[in-house]
Design a protein around this motif. Sequence first.
Motif, mmCIF file in Angstrom:
data_model
loop_
_atom_site.group_PDB
_atom_site.id
_atom_site.type_symbol
_atom_site.label_atom_id
_atom_site.label_comp_id
_atom_site.label_asym_id
_atom_site.label_seq_id
_atom_site.Cartn_x
_atom_site.Cartn_y
_atom_site.Cartn_z
ATOM 1 N N GLY A 127 0.802 -1.225 0.000
ATOM 2 C CA GLY A 127 0.000 0.000 0.000
ATOM 3 C C GLY A 127 0.830 1.269 0.000
ATOM 4 O O GLY A 127 0.297 2.357 -0.167
ATOM 5 N N SER A 128 2.137 1.146 0.192
ATOM 6 C CA SER A 128 2.966 2.354 0.254
ATOM 7 C C SER A 128 3.308 2.868 -1.137
ATOM 8 O O SER A 128 3.388 2.118 -2.099
ATOM 9 C CB SER A 128 4.248 2.097 1.063
ATOM 10 O OG SER A 128 5.052 1.135 0.429
ATOM 11 N N PHE A 129 3.498 4.157 -1.180
ATOM 12 C CA PHE A 129 3.684 4.899 -2.423
ATOM 13 C C PHE A 129 4.675 6.002 -2.078
ATOM 14 O O PHE A 129 4.342 6.936 -1.357
ATOM 15 C CB PHE A 129 2.315 5.465 -2.809
ATOM 16 C CG PHE A 129 2.243 6.192 -4.103
ATOM 17 C CD1 PHE A 129 1.655 5.597 -5.202
ATOM 18 C CD2 PHE A 129 2.704 7.493 -4.218
ATOM 19 C CE1 PHE A 129 1.533 6.284 -6.396
ATOM 20 C CE2 PHE A 129 2.592 8.180 -5.415
ATOM 21 C CZ PHE A 129 2.001 7.567 -6.502
ATOM 22 N N ASP A 130 5.907 5.872 -2.540
ATOM 23 C CA ASP A 130 6.966 6.815 -2.194
ATOM 24 C C ASP A 130 7.256 7.681 -3.413
ATOM 25 O O ASP A 130 7.765 7.189 -4.421
ATOM 26 C CB ASP A 130 8.208 6.041 -1.755
ATOM 27 C CG ASP A 130 9.272 6.923 -1.138
ATOM 28 O OD1 ASP A 130 9.108 8.156 -1.112
ATOM 29 O OD2 ASP A 130 10.284 6.358 -0.681
ATOM 30 N N ALA A 131 6.920 8.954 -3.313
ATOM 31 C CA ALA A 131 7.093 9.872 -4.439
ATOM 32 C C ALA A 131 8.106 10.948 -4.087
ATOM 33 O O ALA A 131 8.099 11.481 -2.976
ATOM 34 C CB ALA A 131 5.763 10.521 -4.803
ATOM 35 N N VAL A 132 8.977 11.251 -5.045
ATOM 36 C CA VAL A 132 9.917 12.353 -4.891
ATOM 37 C C VAL A 132 9.826 13.266 -6.104
ATOM 38 O O VAL A 132 9.544 12.820 -7.218
ATOM 39 C CB VAL A 132 11.385 11.879 -4.697
ATOM 40 C CG1 VAL A 132 11.554 11.136 -3.397
ATOM 41 C CG2 VAL A 132 11.856 11.049 -5.856
ATOM 42 N N TRP A 133 10.034 14.547 -5.856
ATOM 43 C CA TRP A 133 10.126 15.530 -6.920
ATOM 44 C C TRP A 133 11.574 15.991 -6.954
ATOM 45 O O TRP A 133 12.114 16.439 -5.933
ATOM 46 C CB TRP A 133 9.201 16.714 -6.654
ATOM 47 C CG TRP A 133 7.763 16.422 -6.937
ATOM 48 C CD1 TRP A 133 7.057 16.793 -8.043
ATOM 49 C CD2 TRP A 133 6.847 15.717 -6.093
ATOM 50 N NE1 TRP A 133 5.770 16.345 -7.942
ATOM 51 C CE2 TRP A 133 5.606 15.678 -6.761
ATOM 52 C CE3 TRP A 133 6.949 15.092 -4.862
ATOM 53 C CZ2 TRP A 133 4.486 15.061 -6.234
ATOM 54 C CZ3 TRP A 133 5.835 14.462 -4.322
ATOM 55 C CH2 TRP A 133 4.620 14.455 -5.008
ATOM 56 N N ILE A 134 12.181 15.895 -8.107
ATOM 57 C CA ILE A 134 13.581 16.269 -8.290
ATOM 58 C C ILE A 134 13.636 17.566 -9.084
ATOM 59 O O ILE A 134 12.975 17.702 -10.119
ATOM 60 C CB ILE A 134 14.349 15.161 -9.070
ATOM 61 C CG1 ILE A 134 14.176 13.801 -8.412
ATOM 62 C CG2 ILE A 134 15.810 15.544 -9.256
ATOM 63 C CD1 ILE A 134 14.813 13.655 -7.064
ATOM 64 N N ASP A 135 14.434 18.517 -8.607
ATOM 65 C CA ASP A 135 14.672 19.739 -9.367
ATOM 66 C C ASP A 135 15.581 19.357 -10.525
ATOM 67 O O ASP A 135 16.706 18.896 -10.315
ATOM 68 C CB ASP A 135 15.326 20.792 -8.475
ATOM 69 C CG ASP A 135 15.569 22.093 -9.206
ATOM 70 O OD1 ASP A 135 16.280 22.081 -10.239
ATOM 71 O OD2 ASP A 135 15.061 23.118 -8.742
ATOM 72 N N ARG A 136 15.121 19.518 -11.729
ATOM 73 C CA ARG A 136 15.862 19.065 -12.906
ATOM 74 C C ARG A 136 17.104 19.906 -13.173
ATOM 75 O O ARG A 136 18.031 19.437 -13.831
ATOM 76 C CB ARG A 136 14.940 19.057 -14.127
ATOM 77 C CG ARG A 136 13.819 18.019 -13.960
ATOM 78 C CD ARG A 136 12.782 18.102 -15.024
ATOM 79 N NE ARG A 136 13.380 17.864 -16.329
ATOM 80 C CZ ARG A 136 12.708 17.920 -17.467
ATOM 81 N NH1 ARG A 136 11.436 18.226 -17.464
ATOM 82 N NH2 ARG A 136 13.295 17.702 -18.609
ATOM 83 N N ASN A 137 17.137 21.118 -12.685
ATOM 84 C CA ASN A 137 18.318 21.961 -12.900
ATOM 85 C C ASN A 137 19.440 21.616 -11.936
ATOM 86 O O ASN A 137 20.598 21.520 -12.326
ATOM 87 C CB ASN A 137 17.942 23.440 -12.775
ATOM 88 C CG ASN A 137 16.993 23.866 -13.871
ATOM 89 O OD1 ASN A 137 17.153 23.465 -15.024
ATOM 90 N ND2 ASN A 137 15.994 24.649 -13.516
ATOM 91 N N SER A 138 19.114 21.427 -10.656
ATOM 92 C CA SER A 138 20.142 21.147 -9.653
ATOM 93 C C SER A 138 20.295 19.659 -9.369
ATOM 94 O O SER A 138 21.240 19.254 -8.704
ATOM 95 C CB SER A 138 19.798 21.863 -8.345
ATOM 96 O OG SER A 138 18.631 21.281 -7.766
ATOM 97 N N ASN A 139 19.357 18.852 -9.854
ATOM 98 C CA ASN A 139 19.331 17.414 -9.609
ATOM 99 C C ASN A 139 19.227 17.091 -8.112
ATOM 100 O O ASN A 139 19.695 16.062 -7.658
ATOM 101 C CB ASN A 139 20.537 16.703 -10.241
ATOM 102 C CG ASN A 139 20.205 15.256 -10.563
ATOM 103 O OD1 ASN A 139 19.046 14.909 -10.803
ATOM 104 N ND2 ASN A 139 21.216 14.409 -10.552
ATOM 105 N N GLN A 140 18.613 17.998 -7.367
ATOM 106 C CA GLN A 140 18.408 17.814 -5.929
ATOM 107 C C GLN A 140 16.943 17.463 -5.667
ATOM 108 O O GLN A 140 16.048 17.881 -6.406
ATOM 109 C CB GLN A 140 18.766 19.108 -5.179
ATOM 110 C CG GLN A 140 20.211 19.524 -5.328
ATOM 111 C CD GLN A 140 21.162 18.544 -4.672
ATOM 112 O OE1 GLN A 140 20.964 18.119 -3.547
ATOM 113 N NE2 GLN A 140 22.202 18.161 -5.399
#
Length: 171
Positions: A127-140
């Motif tokens: 049931g877990s759903f791990d989402a991340v948003w990455i800044d495409r310019n800094s790759n952070q």
Amino acid sequence: MAKNLTNFVILSFLIILISCSYTERDSWELVLKTRKDGSIISGSKKILIEKLRSGSDLKLGWGWKNNGKSLEHFANPTWVGILNEKEVYAYLDPQVLSGIDWNNLNASYADSTLVGKEWRVVINTDGSFDAVWIDRNSNQTHKRVLQNHVMTWWVKSGGKEMNQLFSIDQQ
């Protein structure tokens, strides 16, 4: 001439017979649906694992309803794994997500800042759903959101049989 016609009729009949007997399974079969906590609503993790090992394609569905709004997602994962022969995890392709205009019911990149962020996610049968948003310019990593969703797992059979890579007994 009669022999050629007879051969043509027999050949035509065989082609039709073979064509009719060949069926490709083109429908998706729901094999597992879990609650937010991973408990099973319907289906079986064991069957999901068996279907994946037999070469079936996989599709996932999840979404939410809240305050008169609803959003449903469907995706074909790019990478699937089986953990200790009990749980399945699936990675989705990285996406540049859009904004939602709920008044006009459409998705768009009207907010151009969204184009600079890439969404990555791994979904698990627990049931877990791990989402991340990455800044495409800094790759952070810009943001990480751990979520739980009702998840639906479908398979489409028809793939070639794949052997189990190994079992716990072979270690």
